[in-house]
Design a protein around this motif. Structure first.
Motif, PDB file in Angstrom:
ATOM      1  N   SER A  74       4.730   9.646  -0.671  1.00 17.81           N
ATOM      2  CA  SER A  74       5.696   9.927  -1.736  1.00 17.81           C
ATOM      3  C   SER A  74       6.590   8.728  -1.991  1.00 17.81           C
ATOM      4  N   SER A  75       6.942   8.547  -3.261  1.00 22.41           N
ATOM      5  CA  SER A  75       7.780   7.409  -3.645  1.00 22.41           C
ATOM      6  C   SER A  75       9.258   7.771  -3.568  1.00 22.41           C
ATOM      7  N   GLN A 116       1.822   2.998   0.456  1.00 24.34           N
ATOM      8  CA  GLN A 116       2.218   3.050  -0.954  1.00 24.34           C
ATOM      9  C   GLN A 116       1.688   4.344  -1.578  1.00 24.34           C
ATOM     10  N   PRO A 117       2.315   4.816  -2.650  1.00 26.27           N
ATOM     11  CA  PRO A 117       1.804   6.036  -3.297  1.00 26.27           C
ATOM     12  C   PRO A 117       0.325   5.940  -3.679  1.00 26.27           C
ATOM     13  N   GLU A 142       7.033   6.528   1.199  1.00 26.56           N
ATOM     14  CA  GLU A 142       6.555   5.174   0.927  1.00 26.56           C
ATOM     15  C   GLU A 142       7.159   4.170   1.901  1.00 26.56           C
TER      16      GLU A 142
END
Lengths: 115, 111
Positions: B110-111, B81-82, B15
């Motif tokens: 991925s966050s 962003q995810p 992210e």
């Protein structure tokens, strides 16, 4: 509705049966397109309607596939004597030619499974 | 015959990263180019459309460029962003014809 709608959302049929898929384009859109998305394949063009002109059928994979557009609005894609390789997601799109932009807007698709 | 190629086929980023998706086409005689997003099991959402006379289009964190002479387009996503995770499709068309699509780039953020 505001967008392109398609029905049914899912269709399971047996090999050899005929199926009909329906598309309602955005109101006022003069162009309507059918595409097919098979597993592992990209989106491929099937048929294109523009106003009252003869449709461009160059993408239809066989003579088992046909489509019509009634009254310049709703379209039906018919697959006769379905085969397992016809299993795919069938997507419909419409655009307003008069704008000069011709942005295509897609429906949610019909997932066809041929057993 | 027009062919559209998208590279890479898949991309995973953390992210917040900025990223670029590439699209190339073999016939420069196009009318316009469209970038779409497709979420699993869903239809296509139009992101950006670039006319053949334009060089780029922007929408929020997305910027698409077009170099018709070299047969290339890029989609730039800023501050990923995810929720950007999806398959991104590039498609070109000539006047009076349907779209020709690439096979897409599947993006995972991925966050």
């Amino acid at each position: 509705g505001a967008g392109v709608s398609q029905s049914p959302s899912n269709k399971v049929t047996e090999k050899g049966k005929d199926v009909e898929l329906r598309c309602d384009p955005i109101s006022g859109h003069t162009a309507l397109y059918w595409y097919r998305q098979s597993l592992g394949q990209g989106l491929e063009f099937l048929i294109y309607f523009q106003g009252n002109s003869a449709p461009d059928k160059s993408g239809l994979p066989s003579d088992r596939f046909s489509a019509e557009r009634t009254g310049g609005s709703v379209s039906t894609l018919t697959i006769q004597r379905t085969q397992q390789e016809d299993s795919a997601v069938y997507l419909c799109a419409s655009s307003f030619r008069g704008s000069g932009v011709n942005e295509q807007f897609f429906g949610p698709g019909t997932r066809l499974t041929v057993l | 015959k027009q062919e559209v190629t998208q590279i890479p086929a898949a991309l995973s980023v953390p992210e917040g990263e900025n990223l670029v998706l590439n699209c190339s086409f073999t016939d420069s005689a196009i009318y316009n180019l469209q970038w779409f997003r497709q979420d699993p099991g869903k239809g296509l959402t139009s992101l950006l459309l670039i006319q053949s006379s334009q060089r780029e289009q922007t929408s929020g964190r997305l910027n698409a460029s077009l170099d018709k002479s070299s047969g290339r387009s890029t989609l730039y996503i800023a501050a990923s962003q995810p929720g950007d995770s999806a398959t991104y499709l590039c498609a070109v068309r000539r006047a009076g014809t349907a779209l020709i699509f690439g096979k897409g780039t599947t993006l995972s953020v991925s966050s």
